[in-house]
Write a protein that holds these residues in place. Structure first.
Motif, mmCIF file in Angstrom:
data_model
loop_
_atom_site.group_PDB
_atom_site.id
_atom_site.type_symbol
_atom_site.label_atom_id
_atom_site.label_comp_id
_atom_site.label_asym_id
_atom_site.label_seq_id
_atom_site.Cartn_x
_atom_site.Cartn_y
_atom_site.Cartn_z
ATOM 1 N N LEU A 1 0.889 -1.342 0.056
ATOM 2 C CA LEU A 1 -0.083 0.122 -0.038
ATOM 3 C C LEU A 1 0.920 1.257 0.059
ATOM 4 O O LEU A 1 0.496 2.355 -0.497
ATOM 5 N N LYS A 2 1.959 1.298 0.579
ATOM 6 C CA LYS A 2 2.999 2.410 0.647
ATOM 7 C C LYS A 2 3.462 2.387 -0.943
ATOM 8 O O LYS A 2 3.506 3.583 -1.208
ATOM 9 N N ALA A 3 3.560 1.473 -1.471
ATOM 10 C CA ALA A 3 4.033 1.506 -2.860
ATOM 11 C C ALA A 3 2.904 2.191 -3.972
ATOM 12 O O ALA A 3 3.114 2.907 -4.477
ATOM 13 N N VAL A 4 1.648 1.851 -3.408
ATOM 14 C CA VAL A 4 0.522 2.317 -4.190
ATOM 15 C C VAL A 4 0.550 4.108 -3.865
ATOM 16 O O VAL A 4 0.286 4.617 -4.749
ATOM 17 N N ALA A 5 0.716 4.337 -2.559
ATOM 18 C CA ALA A 5 0.572 5.831 -2.126
ATOM 19 C C ALA A 5 1.769 6.528 -2.935
ATOM 20 O O ALA A 5 1.425 7.585 -3.384
ATOM 21 N N ALA A 6 2.768 5.881 -3.003
ATOM 22 C CA ALA A 6 3.830 6.699 -3.710
ATOM 23 C C ALA A 6 3.805 6.756 -5.295
ATOM 24 O O ALA A 6 4.189 7.727 -5.796
ATOM 25 N N ALA A 7 2.906 5.754 -5.859
ATOM 26 C CA ALA A 7 2.968 5.650 -7.284
ATOM 27 C C ALA A 7 1.733 6.271 -8.041
ATOM 28 O O ALA A 7 1.692 6.555 -9.183
ATOM 29 N N CYS A 8 0.555 6.384 -7.060
ATOM 30 C CA CYS A 8 -0.595 6.737 -7.745
ATOM 31 C C CYS A 8 -1.241 8.058 -7.200
ATOM 32 O O CYS A 8 -2.198 7.843 -6.247
ATOM 33 N N PRO A 9 -0.922 9.170 -7.325
ATOM 34 C CA PRO A 9 -1.305 10.510 -6.894
ATOM 35 C C PRO A 9 -2.753 10.748 -7.095
ATOM 36 O O PRO A 9 -3.370 11.461 -6.371
ATOM 37 N N ASP A 10 -3.208 9.999 -8.272
ATOM 38 C CA ASP A 10 -4.522 10.496 -8.872
ATOM 39 C C ASP A 10 -5.558 9.591 -8.342
ATOM 40 O O ASP A 10 -6.812 9.440 -8.734
ATOM 41 N N LEU A 11 -5.424 8.697 -7.469
ATOM 42 C CA LEU A 11 -6.068 7.551 -6.937
ATOM 43 C C LEU A 11 -7.372 8.090 -6.426
ATOM 44 O O LEU A 11 -7.276 8.968 -5.338
ATOM 45 N N ARG A 12 -8.868 7.478 -6.914
ATOM 46 C CA ARG A 12 -9.867 8.100 -6.266
ATOM 47 C C ARG A 12 -10.589 7.351 -5.561
ATOM 48 O O ARG A 12 -11.188 7.306 -4.693
ATOM 49 N N GLU A 13 -10.365 5.836 -6.127
ATOM 50 C CA GLU A 13 -11.052 4.390 -5.357
ATOM 51 C C GLU A 13 -10.106 3.436 -4.999
ATOM 52 O O GLU A 13 -9.303 2.982 -5.787
ATOM 53 N N LEU A 14 -10.188 3.166 -3.452
ATOM 54 C CA LEU A 14 -9.201 1.998 -3.353
ATOM 55 C C LEU A 14 -9.985 1.082 -2.857
ATOM 56 O O LEU A 14 -10.854 1.176 -1.629
ATOM 57 N N ARG A 15 -9.956 -0.157 -2.921
ATOM 58 C CA ARG A 15 -10.741 -1.465 -2.065
ATOM 59 C C ARG A 15 -9.401 -2.528 -1.717
ATOM 60 O O ARG A 15 -8.775 -2.942 -2.490
ATOM 61 N N VAL A 16 -9.212 -2.729 -0.569
ATOM 62 C CA VAL A 16 -8.460 -3.722 0.064
ATOM 63 C C VAL A 16 -9.170 -4.925 0.586
ATOM 64 O O VAL A 16 -9.737 -4.624 1.548
ATOM 65 N N PHE A 17 -9.283 -6.085 -0.076
ATOM 66 C CA PHE A 17 -9.881 -7.206 0.405
ATOM 67 C C PHE A 17 -9.001 -8.124 1.045
ATOM 68 O O PHE A 17 -7.968 -8.219 0.980
ATOM 69 N N PRO A 18 -9.697 -9.060 2.002
ATOM 70 C CA PRO A 18 -8.792 -9.956 2.857
ATOM 71 C C PRO A 18 -8.759 -11.331 1.861
ATOM 72 O O PRO A 18 -9.850 -11.699 1.550
ATOM 73 N N PHE A 19 -7.323 -11.594 2.113
ATOM 74 C CA PHE A 19 -7.319 -13.114 1.464
ATOM 75 C C PHE A 19 -7.842 -14.246 2.387
ATOM 76 O O PHE A 19 -8.372 -15.131 1.915
ATOM 77 N N ASP A 20 -7.493 -13.963 3.771
ATOM 78 C CA ASP A 20 -8.145 -14.676 4.449
ATOM 79 C C ASP A 20 -9.374 -14.130 5.328
ATOM 80 O O ASP A 20 -8.959 -13.589 6.425
ATOM 81 N N PRO A 21 -10.427 -14.184 5.241
ATOM 82 C CA PRO A 21 -11.425 -13.350 5.731
ATOM 83 C C PRO A 21 -11.984 -13.971 6.766
ATOM 84 O O PRO A 21 -13.280 -14.309 7.226
ATOM 85 N N GLN A 22 -11.265 -14.042 7.995
ATOM 86 C CA GLN A 22 -11.673 -14.514 9.230
ATOM 87 C C GLN A 22 -11.188 -13.575 10.290
ATOM 88 O O GLN A 22 -10.317 -12.857 9.993
ATOM 89 N N GLU A 23 -12.035 -13.841 11.288
ATOM 90 C CA GLU A 23 -11.646 -12.825 12.523
ATOM 91 C C GLU A 23 -10.345 -12.908 13.196
ATOM 92 O O GLU A 23 -9.783 -11.835 13.526
ATOM 93 N N ASP A 24 -9.848 -14.022 13.080
ATOM 94 C CA ASP A 24 -8.681 -14.183 13.916
ATOM 95 C C ASP A 24 -7.347 -14.556 13.013
ATOM 96 O O ASP A 24 -6.594 -15.046 13.438
ATOM 97 N N ALA A 25 -7.469 -14.171 11.721
ATOM 98 C CA ALA A 25 -6.397 -14.549 10.999
ATOM 99 C C ALA A 25 -5.296 -13.345 11.110
ATOM 100 O O ALA A 25 -5.544 -12.535 11.702
ATOM 101 N N GLU A 26 -4.015 -13.666 10.430
ATOM 102 C CA GLU A 26 -3.096 -12.802 10.546
ATOM 103 C C GLU A 26 -3.317 -11.482 9.678
ATOM 104 O O GLU A 26 -4.037 -11.691 8.528
#
Lengths: 602, 193
Positions: free
Chosen positions: A359-384
């Motif tokens: 995400l830091k790389a995204v922040a550095a590379a995409c100054p024009d970003l309007r929409e961001l969605r970050v989905f969980p690979f492991d959608p559980q409550e106690d995952a890493e």
């Protein structure tokens, strides 16, 4: 992608069109009153926004009539708020219809099966009233194969079918559309479930050149006849949007891309070699196929990605406006070389496998970003939790033009959320999902009240908010006080008492859609919103502290509100009157008559 | 599988975490078949237990949280097609081995093992016994883990928690996503099936 988007508003008709010439021809010397109406008709044709049209229709009876005659696109936000016949009676000249059915929480299995939202009654009525219908957009509705057949038979010039999060039909229904709608330009099945009846629908498109501009079937989980698809793409010169399902392998993608270099939107399917072919798969020059697509601006897919092939997309990165990697389990090292080339990127969907560093790389590379969605690979409550407040903070610093964010994480701090509220003042949609229920600020252990409070205070354009983590009534006080433009609010496992909900119902004057689950709000809170429920599209409350008695009081106080109580499988109607789910909405035509056993209408 | 008879024993059970912070599983559970109800409740206990053992400063609010009505359903709010498509691909597993996490109730951290290293249930259980230094007894066809206070369970592809040993070994390694060695009252409940 946002629910509030007006889907595909049609252009106003050009003034030299047949319609206006006919009006003049039929009334060569019109009555003075009619002159005004004719002028109004011409003028109103240029009004496309539905809010403007609704306002115009309230001016006087003459304007009401004229507006009704000139409305060509009808939007129905809740399919049960009005009957099909009422719509066709008021608006006789409709070319395009958008209808929304189930509430959003149905996507997460919170609604009993077979609840409703059937397209059948609509297609039956519109089939007779609108022979010139060109476009249908449905979201969260159920359709049958028969409905689709009827659609194909009823509308001769049918052009665009968009089904988002729909279900109930199979490949047979798709075959009907493909074969009957010879003018079809758009077939969009985003997120829609299609039953595999074994019908080869791709082969049902007519021979010869087609008008197809958009063919989207990325989540249709049926194998398709690839030869037929290749032939279809080859004979569709207008095709701009093609999103393939994961049955399409990388090799097959290559063959399609070389036939359609004019594509602007591409969903890549699997983006990996097919298991059947394995090592015998010819190694194509994938990068050259991407180079040839000079107009590509929107890329998605990567459903079964083999990361070694990712460099093939480098040639298109510089022009990409939208990139969806949310099915690609890639790490930060695999993301960096791509993202640093995507200078024009405005929409990015990723998996949290890229970590805070990604995400830091995204922040550095995409100054024009309007929409961001970050989905969980492991959608559980106690995952890493590979992403955290660190990623959110970085994004807020690098992407000041951010308008919409959906962020799944395991830990968050108020400080990072406050930082985002200050760094990204253009935020319209803020959806934060801290996956552990009742999770406080990770560092201070305090509730997340101050963070969400800062969002509603500082983001003056905010219309959609989804909360999570530990929240007290104080958070809702902030939302009620500052969230004056909020139209959609999602609450889960939050709040202390009725006061929390009262703050929201009394303060958020523009609230349209309120969905609440597992929060300690009871009848007193519910009754505090009576002044507002007629202004809302719906209210959903599940696993809260409501009783039948309280819901009955609302139904009595507001006769035009349909108050539905839904019960979950296995829960018999309980004597203590506790309510599983309350779903209520205004309706002009009273309660519906297509309910199943799990639904009670008060 | 009714845990209510064990309520008194639970109160005196020695474990980490503040007293009174264990959320009792409630009676109802939203759209799930009754055969899955027990596993939903078990999962509930596991998740709340994990929170107790992993963070010493458990917020007092946890003990006053609303009754847990099997809120696992529909949470986190991810659409089902996103969950399905994130299954590890077969060829990935072949290449990297099938490493899965193993947790044991009461242990401060988790371990990882490669299921491909083992050819049968007895081998796997022996390895777990050594790794966590406990005894699980024999796994025979009829008397699963009798006499042990431990019960090995695993989470399958559908997200359900199952007792180790029911299905053929090959089916097990292809569907097992993680292991949890339960102990105490719930474990005895399972072994008395």
């Amino acid at each position: 992608m946002s629910e509030d988007d007006e889907p595909g508003r049609p252009q106003p008709p050009d003034p030299g069109s047949k319609k206006t010439r006919n009006c003049a021809a039929v009334h060569p010397s019109p009555h003075p009153d009619r002159v005004l109406e004719i002028v109004l008709e011409h003028v109103l044709q240029f009004l496309t926004a539905r809010r403007d049209r609704n306002a115009a229709s309230l001016v006087c009876k003459s304007w009401y009539r004229t507006e009704a005659l000139t409305r060509s696109h009808v939007f129905i936000g809740n399919c049960y708020s009005v009957s099909p016949s009422r719509v066709t009676a008021r608006f006789p000249r409709v070319r395009s219809v958008a209808i929304k059915g189930r509430p959003r929480f149905a996507d997460f299995n919170l609604m009993p099966l077979n609840w409703g939202a059937h397209f059948g009654p609509w297609v039956a009525t519109m089939g007779k009233a609108y022979p010139w219908l060109e476009r249908v957009y449905l979201k969260r509705m159920s359709l049958t194969d028969r409905d689709l057949c009827l659609l194909g038979d009823s509308f001769v010039g049918f052009k665009e079918l968009e089904l988002v999060c729909c279900d109930g039909f199979g490949t047979g229904g798709l075959a009907a559309i493909a074969s009957k709608c010879s003018q079809l330009r758009v077939l969009d099945l985003s997120d829609t479930e299609v039953m595999n009846d074994g019908v080869d629908w791709i082969s049902c498109f007519p021979e010869g050149e087609t008008c197809l501009e958009s063919l989207i079937f990325d989540y249709v989980e049926c194998p398709i006849n690839f030869e037929a698809l290749e032939s279809l793409v080859a004979r569709s010169p207008a095709l701009k949007k093609l999103r393939l399902n994961r049955e399409v392998s990388l090799g097959q993608l290559y063959r399609l891309m070389v036939r359609a270099p004019q594509l602007t939107h591409l969903g890549t399917g699997a983006f990996g070699p097919s298991e059947a072919q394995g090592a015998s798969d010819q190694e194509y020059d994938y990068a050259s196929a991407f180079s040839a697509c000079k107009s590509l601006v929107c890329l998605s897919g990567f459903r079964e990605i083999v990361p070694e092939y990712l460099p093939a997309i480098y040639p298109v990165c510089a022009n990409l406006v939208s990139l969806n990697l949310s099915h690609a389990n890639i790490n930060v090292e695999q993301l960096k070389p791509i993202i640093c080339q995507c200078r024009k990127l405005q929409v990015l969907w990723v998996l949290d496998s890229v970590c805070d560093e990604g995400l830091k790389a995204v922040a550095a590379a995409c100054p024009d970003l309007r929409e961001l969605r970050v989905f969980p690979f492991d959608p559980q409550e106690d995952a890493e939790g590979p992403v955290s407040e660190v990623g959110l903070q970085a994004i807020s610093e690098g992407c000041p033009k951010l308008e919409s964010i959906l962020y799944f994480c395991q830990r968050m701090t108020n400080a990072a959320v406050i930082a985002m509220s200050k760094n990204c003042p253009d935020l319209v949609v803020f959806r934060l999902c801290i996956m552990g229920r009742h999770q406080p600020d990770y560092v201070t252990r305090e509730p997340m009240d101050e963070g969400f409070g800062a969002i509603v205070m500082n983001c003056k354009k905010l219309t959609r908010l989804a909360t999570s983590g530990l929240m007290t009534d104080r958070a809702f006080a902030y939302i009620g006080k500052y969230g004056k433009l909020v139209r959609t609010l999602s609450v889960a496992f939050a709040g202390d008492s009725d006061t929390g909900l009262k703050y929201v119902l009394e303060g958020c004057h523009n609230l349209q859609k309120l969905e609440i689950r597992d929060s300690p709000f009871g009848d007193a809170a519910l009754l505090s919103g009576l002044h507002h429920y007629y202004n809302m599209r719906f209210l959903w409350m599940s696993s809260c502290h409501l009783s039948r008695q309280g819901c009955r009081e609302v139904a009595r106080a507001l006769p035009r509100l349909v108050v539905e109580l839904l019960s979950y499988e296995g829960n018999e109607k309980m004597d203590d009157g506790a309510v599983d789910v309350l779903y209520m909405y205004r309706s002009l035509d009273g309660p519906r008559n297509d309910t199943s056993e799990s639904v009670t209408i008060l | 599988m009714d845990f209510q008879g064990d309520a008194n024993l639970k109160a005196t059970e020695l474990r980490l975490g503040l007293p009174g912070t264990l959320n009792e599983p409630a009676k109802q559970s939203p759209p799930s078949k009754s055969s899955k109800r027990a596993s939903l409740e078990i999962y509930d206990e596991s998740s709340s237990k994990k929170r107790e053992t992993s963070s010493s400063d458990v917020d007092d609010r946890d003990s006053t949280a609303p009754p847990t009505k099997a809120q696992i359903v529909g949470w986190p709010p991810i659409r089902s097609y996103r969950k399905n498509t994130l299954q590890p691909k077969k060829h990935d597993a072949d290449a990297l081995g099938t490493f899965i996490k193993v947790s044991m109730d009461g242990a401060p951290y988790l371990r990882k093992i490669d299921l491909k290293q083992y050819k049968s249930y007895p081998e796997l259980l022996k390895a777990l016994e050594i790794m966590f230094n406990f005894s699980i007894g024999d796994c025979s066809e009829r008397d699963y883990y009798m006499g042990s206070e431990y019960a090995p369970t695993y989470e399958d592809k559908d997200g359900d928690w199952m007792l180790v040993g029911d299905v053929p070994w090959n089916m097990f390694i292809s569907s097992c996503k993680r292991l949890r060695i339960m102990r105490g009252q719930e474990a005895r409940g399972l072994t008395c099936l």
